[in-house]
Design a protein around this motif. Structure first.
Motif, PDB file in Angstrom:
ATOM      1  N   ARG A  86       0.829  -1.201   0.000  1.00 14.05           N
ATOM      2  CA  ARG A  86       0.000   0.000   0.000  1.00 14.05           C
ATOM      3  C   ARG A  86       0.865   1.252   0.000  1.00 14.05           C
ATOM      4  O   ARG A  86       0.560   2.228  -0.698  1.00 14.05           O
ATOM      5  N   LEU A  87       1.951   1.244   0.768  1.00  8.34           N
ATOM      6  CA  LEU A  87       2.861   2.378   0.768  1.00  8.34           C
ATOM      7  C   LEU A  87       3.528   2.558  -0.593  1.00  8.34           C
ATOM      8  O   LEU A  87       3.755   3.694  -1.042  1.00  8.34           O
ATOM      9  N   ALA A  88       3.844   1.431  -1.262  1.00  7.35           N
ATOM     10  CA  ALA A  88       4.423   1.514  -2.603  1.00  7.35           C
ATOM     11  C   ALA A  88       3.419   2.106  -3.592  1.00  7.35           C
ATOM     12  O   ALA A  88       3.792   2.888  -4.483  1.00  7.35           O
ATOM     13  N   VAL A  89       2.140   1.733  -3.441  1.00  9.95           N
ATOM     14  CA  VAL A  89       1.101   2.324  -4.292  1.00  9.95           C
ATOM     15  C   VAL A  89       0.999   3.825  -4.035  1.00  9.95           C
ATOM     16  O   VAL A  89       0.928   4.633  -4.971  1.00  9.95           O
ATOM     17  N   ASP A  90       1.018   4.220  -2.770  1.00 13.65           N
ATOM     18  CA  ASP A  90       0.942   5.646  -2.438  1.00 13.65           C
ATOM     19  C   ASP A  90       2.138   6.405  -3.010  1.00 13.65           C
ATOM     20  O   ASP A  90       1.991   7.538  -3.488  1.00 13.65           O
ATOM     21  N   ASP A  91       3.327   5.796  -2.951  1.00  8.28           N
ATOM     22  CA  ASP A  91       4.512   6.455  -3.499  1.00  8.28           C
ATOM     23  C   ASP A  91       4.410   6.645  -5.013  1.00  8.28           C
ATOM     24  O   ASP A  91       4.935   7.625  -5.556  1.00  8.28           O
ATOM     25  N   ALA A  92       3.753   5.703  -5.693  1.00 10.31           N
ATOM     26  CA  ALA A  92       3.660   5.764  -7.149  1.00 10.31           C
ATOM     27  C   ALA A  92       2.539   6.679  -7.636  1.00 10.31           C
ATOM     28  O   ALA A  92       2.564   7.116  -8.790  1.00 10.31           O
ATOM     29  N   LEU A  93       1.575   6.983  -6.787  1.00 11.40           N
ATOM     30  CA  LEU A  93       0.394   7.727  -7.230  1.00 11.40           C
ATOM     31  C   LEU A  93       0.692   9.151  -7.720  1.00 11.40           C
ATOM     32  O   LEU A  93       0.110   9.566  -8.729  1.00 11.40           O
ATOM     33  N   PRO A  94       1.533   9.952  -7.045  1.00  9.44           N
ATOM     34  CA  PRO A  94       1.753  11.319  -7.551  1.00  9.44           C
ATOM     35  C   PRO A  94       2.226  11.362  -9.000  1.00  9.44           C
ATOM     36  O   PRO A  94       1.667  12.101  -9.822  1.00  9.44           O
ATOM     37  N   GLY A  95       3.252  10.571  -9.332  1.00  5.90           N
ATOM     38  CA  GLY A  95       3.720  10.541 -10.714  1.00  5.90           C
ATOM     39  C   GLY A  95       2.680   9.966 -11.663  1.00  5.90           C
ATOM     40  O   GLY A  95       2.522  10.447 -12.801  1.00  5.90           O
ATOM     41  N   LEU A  96       1.950   8.948 -11.213  1.00  4.11           N
ATOM     42  CA  LEU A  96       0.922   8.342 -12.055  1.00  4.11           C
ATOM     43  C   LEU A  96      -0.196   9.341 -12.360  1.00  4.11           C
ATOM     44  O   LEU A  96      -0.696   9.406 -13.492  1.00  4.11           O
ATOM     45  N   LEU A  97      -0.588  10.114 -11.363  1.00  2.63           N
ATOM     46  CA  LEU A  97      -1.639  11.100 -11.572  1.00  2.63           C
ATOM     47  C   LEU A  97      -1.197  12.192 -12.537  1.00  2.63           C
ATOM     48  O   LEU A  97      -2.010  12.704 -13.325  1.00  2.63           O
ATOM     49  N   LEU A 115       2.055  15.034   1.058  1.00  2.00           N
ATOM     50  CA  LEU A 115       1.809  14.049   2.106  1.00  2.00           C
ATOM     51  C   LEU A 115       2.927  13.015   2.169  1.00  2.00           C
ATOM     52  O   LEU A 115       3.334  12.590   3.263  1.00  2.00           O
ATOM     53  N   ARG A 116       3.427  12.615   1.018  1.00  2.00           N
ATOM     54  CA  ARG A 116       4.521  11.641   0.993  1.00  2.00           C
ATOM     55  C   ARG A 116       5.781  12.223   1.638  1.00  2.00           C
ATOM     56  O   ARG A 116       6.481  11.534   2.388  1.00  2.00           O
ATOM     57  N   SER A 117       6.068  13.480   1.334  1.00  2.00           N
ATOM     58  CA  SER A 117       7.226  14.137   1.950  1.00  2.00           C
ATOM     59  C   SER A 117       7.071  14.218   3.471  1.00  2.00           C
ATOM     60  O   SER A 117       8.026  13.960   4.219  1.00  2.00           O
ATOM     61  N   MET A 118       5.869  14.534   3.929  1.00  2.00           N
ATOM     62  CA  MET A 118       5.621  14.606   5.370  1.00  2.00           C
ATOM     63  C   MET A 118       5.769  13.224   6.011  1.00  2.00           C
ATOM     64  O   MET A 118       6.351  13.088   7.091  1.00  2.00           O
ATOM     65  N   ARG A 119       5.255  12.193   5.349  1.00  2.00           N
ATOM     66  CA  ARG A 119       5.364  10.832   5.881  1.00  2.00           C
ATOM     67  C   ARG A 119       6.815  10.385   5.979  1.00  2.00           C
ATOM     68  O   ARG A 119       7.226   9.740   6.959  1.00  2.00           O
ATOM     69  N   ASP A 120       7.623  10.753   4.984  1.00  2.04           N
ATOM     70  CA  ASP A 120       9.039  10.386   5.014  1.00  2.04           C
ATOM     71  C   ASP A 120       9.751  11.063   6.179  1.00  2.04           C
ATOM     72  O   ASP A 120      10.617  10.452   6.821  1.00  2.04           O
ATOM     73  N   ARG A 121       9.400  12.311   6.465  1.00  2.33           N
ATOM     74  CA  ARG A 121      10.026  13.003   7.598  1.00  2.33           C
ATOM     75  C   ARG A 121       9.630  12.350   8.920  1.00  2.33           C
ATOM     76  O   ARG A 121      10.451  12.218   9.838  1.00  2.33           O
ATOM     77  N   ILE A 122       8.362  11.920   9.032  1.00  4.17           N
ATOM     78  CA  ILE A 122       7.912  11.246  10.255  1.00  4.17           C
ATOM     79  C   ILE A 122       8.631   9.909  10.421  1.00  4.17           C
ATOM     80  O   ILE A 122       9.062   9.550  11.527  1.00  4.17           O
ATOM     81  N   SER A 146      -2.280  15.225  -7.308  1.00  5.86           N
ATOM     82  CA  SER A 146      -0.898  14.763  -7.369  1.00  5.86           C
ATOM     83  C   SER A 146      -0.004  15.619  -6.476  1.00  5.86           C
ATOM     84  O   SER A 146       0.861  15.089  -5.755  1.00  5.86           O
ATOM     85  N   ARG A 147      -0.197  16.923  -6.494  1.00  3.16           N
ATOM     86  CA  ARG A 147       0.602  17.803  -5.645  1.00  3.16           C
ATOM     87  C   ARG A 147       0.329  17.548  -4.162  1.00  3.16           C
ATOM     88  O   ARG A 147       1.251  17.554  -3.336  1.00  3.16           O
ATOM     89  N   VAL A 148      -0.952  17.332  -3.820  1.00  2.00           N
ATOM     90  CA  VAL A 148      -1.296  17.039  -2.425  1.00  2.00           C
ATOM     91  C   VAL A 148      -0.639  15.741  -1.970  1.00  2.00           C
ATOM     92  O   VAL A 148      -0.051  15.670  -0.873  1.00  2.00           O
ATOM     93  N   PHE A 149      -0.704  14.714  -2.805  1.00  2.00           N
ATOM     94  CA  PHE A 149      -0.099  13.429  -2.448  1.00  2.00           C
ATOM     95  C   PHE A 149       1.420  13.556  -2.304  1.00  2.00           C
ATOM     96  O   PHE A 149       2.027  12.912  -1.430  1.00  2.00           O
ATOM     97  N   ALA A 150       2.046  14.354  -3.159  1.00  2.00           N
ATOM     98  CA  ALA A 150       3.493  14.544  -3.064  1.00  2.00           C
ATOM     99  C   ALA A 150       3.863  15.198  -1.737  1.00  2.00           C
ATOM    100  O   ALA A 150       4.858  14.820  -1.092  1.00  2.00           O
TER     101      ALA A 150
END
Length: 263
Positions: A85-96, A188-195, A182-186
């Motif tokens: 699921r995390l891999a799907v979330d990581d791929a979604l910004p570019g896919l969108l 969120l992904r950056s915030m998740r990586d920092r956490i 896509s921008r929102v997901f990007a």
């Protein structure tokens, strides 16, 4: 009598495996031979334990093996599904971004997804191919999206699916929405990586604490003097060890549950 029952249980296990690990997680298929090999290995281990170790050790080993066979596949499924699921979330910004760019020129969402599938990173390439197959089987793109939402279990994909389900003749409107998403997901992904970076030390310490009893107990059995183990005959020591074992199982279960939850 027991063998046919065992055969039915093996068939049910393989069916569940194909539906979860196979279909959802892209694991390799297993056969009855693989299952029988695991059962045979467990029985051989118990036979060797019974031949060379005390009886109570074999009983404990049997309980551990039974618990592992019943519990470990569920733990492995939860961990593997979360990682996917995390891999799907990581791929979604570019896919969108790709979907939005293609929707500006192509109004047919099925054709757009077909083009994007060719360059989508894993595991989204598999999910998009499966989505197209489900659309052909079900005859409905929204129904195929609902099936994908249930299979993937990602909140981010749920939002994406909701937008894709509303895609119609106004392709430019949906393209703009996908770009914004896509921008929102990007972000969120950056915030998740920092956490994840901030909590990595605590998670590593938790793993060390969980592994310590399983390393220290066998080491103590082989390296401590024999006089140490004579006190185990006292009933209060047995009660203490049983309580410690139960608390360790509860702690491991809670740790696995915490690890499977998102911050």
């Amino acid at each position: 009598m027991a063998l046919p029952i065992l055969d039915r249980e093996i068939d049910r296990f393989i069916e569940r495996y194909d539906k979860t690990f196979g279909l959802e997680l892209e694991f390799s298929a297993i056969t009855r031979g693989h299952v029988w090999a695991v059962i045979g290995g467990a029985l051989l281990l118990l036979a060797l334990s019974l031949a060379f170790l005390p009886y109570y050790t074999t009983v404990v080993l049997a309980l551990v093996l039974a618990g592992g066979i019943a519990y470990l596949p569920r733990v492995a499924y939860r961990i593997a599904r979360r990682r996917r699921r995390l891999a799907v979330d990581d791929a979604l910004p570019g896919l969108l971004q790709q979907l939005a760019a293609n929707l500006k020129n192509e109004k047919n969402i099925g054709q757009v997804l077909s083009h994007v599938t060719e360059t989508a990173p894993p595991p989204m390439d598999y999910e998009l191919r499966l989505l197209a197959q489900k659309e052909r089987d079900l005859g409905s793109f929204p129904a195929a999206l609902d099936d994908a939402r249930e299979r993937i279990g990602s909140d981010w994909f749920d939002v994406t699916a909701a937008i894709l389900k509303t895609t119609s003749e106004r392709a430019s409107t949906e393209a703009e929405a996908l770009q914004n998403l896509s921008r929102v997901f990007a972000q969120l992904r950056s915030m998740r990586d920092r956490i994840d970076t901030a909590t990595r030390q605590g998670r590593t310490s938790m793993q060390i604490i969980l592994a310590a009893p399983f390393i220290m107990a066998p080491a103590g059995y082989f390296f401590l003097p024999a006089r140490t183990w004579e006190d185990i005959d006292f009933w209060w020591v047995k009660v203490f060890l049983a309580a410690a074992f139960i608390m360790a199982i509860i702690g491991i279960s809670l740790a696995v549950w915490f690890k499977s939850e998102d911050v």
